[in-house]
Design an enzyme around this catalytic site. Structure first.
Site, PDB file in Angstrom:
ATOM      1  N   CYS A 188       0.828  -1.199   0.000  1.00 41.92           N
ATOM      2  CA  CYS A 188       0.000   0.000   0.000  1.00 41.92           C
ATOM      3  C   CYS A 188       0.872   1.263   0.000  1.00 41.92           C
ATOM      4  O   CYS A 188       1.584   1.522  -0.947  1.00 41.92           O
ATOM      5  CB  CYS A 188      -0.983  -0.067   1.168  1.00 41.92           C
ATOM      6  SG  CYS A 188      -2.368   1.074   1.066  1.00 41.92           S
ATOM      7  N   HIS A 189       0.840   2.042   1.087  1.00 43.23           N
ATOM      8  CA  HIS A 189       1.660   3.249   1.193  1.00 43.23           C
ATOM      9  C   HIS A 189       3.052   2.942   1.760  1.00 43.23           C
ATOM     10  O   HIS A 189       3.881   3.846   1.869  1.00 43.23           O
ATOM     11  CB  HIS A 189       0.959   4.285   2.078  1.00 43.23           C
ATOM     12  CG  HIS A 189      -0.235   4.912   1.450  1.00 43.23           C
ATOM     13  ND1 HIS A 189      -1.468   4.284   1.389  1.00 43.23           N
ATOM     14  CD2 HIS A 189      -0.399   6.103   0.833  1.00 43.23           C
ATOM     15  CE1 HIS A 189      -2.334   5.067   0.780  1.00 43.23           C
ATOM     16  NE2 HIS A 189      -1.719   6.176   0.431  1.00 43.23           N
TER      17      HIS A 189
END
Length: 183
Positions: free
Chosen positions: A106-107
């Site tokens: 994800c991030h």
């Protein structure tokens, strides 16, 4: 075999911590929660608070030599905080220097952008990181999981919680390749 999970005191997407954590345990390795502060970290279900988790060690007391691999869970706030902490960034970068597997979802790759280790590598992530990855010299692809073996280590990246099954399979394969322990 020990695997470090590097997270900030708040903002980690809980399922991106707990699912890979269970994958590591199922493999037969020992996961450890590493953070910038001692005590507990706060998990989140997107923007809502989830559970708290005890910190095993802080970045002040560990080195990449203590571990066989690194996992960087996502959540927007988690890697945004980590990338502003010099010791956390140095800890993550050290796994690349040592040629050890790194998995980010994800991030999570934001910390790797700050560590200047994405140059020449192909990654996937949450789409909002695309420009950051490209500006840091990496290539971005929209794929469920991307395994990049550029350089001495394996880098595994995924986009979002829906990709956790593929992320876990790639992480398990990297742990098998990394050496001792496990099933």
């Amino acid at each position: 075999m020990k695997v470090a999970f590097l997270v900030a005191p708040e903002g980690v997407e809980q399922v991106e911590l707990t699912d890979p954590w269970q994958t590591v345990k199922d493999f037969g390795a020992t996961p450890e929660l590493v953070s910038t502060d001692s005590g507990t970290i706060q998990g989140f279900h997107h923007l809502d608070k989830g559970d708290t988790f005890p910190v095993d060690r802080t970045v002040d007391s560990v080195s990449p030599g203590d571990y066989d691999a690194l996992v960087l869970p996502g959540g927007v706030a988690n890697p945004d905080f980590l990338r502003t902490n010099e010791k956390a960034v140095a800890f993550a970068k050290g796994f690349f220097t040592a040629g050890k597997p790194v998995a980010a979802i994800c991030h999570g790759p934001w910390t790797l952008v700050e560590a200047d280790v994405v140059r020449g590598r192909t990654l996937t992530s949450w789409p909002s990181l695309k420009t950051d990855i490209r500006n840091a010299g990496g290539s971005w692809v929209d794929e469920e999981v991307k395994v990049c073996d550029a350089g001495p280590n394996t880098l595994i990246t995924s986009r979002k919680p829906d990709d956790l099954k593929a992320f876990g399979q790639a992480l398990t394969q990297a742990l098998k390749s990394a050496g001792s322990g496990g099933k």
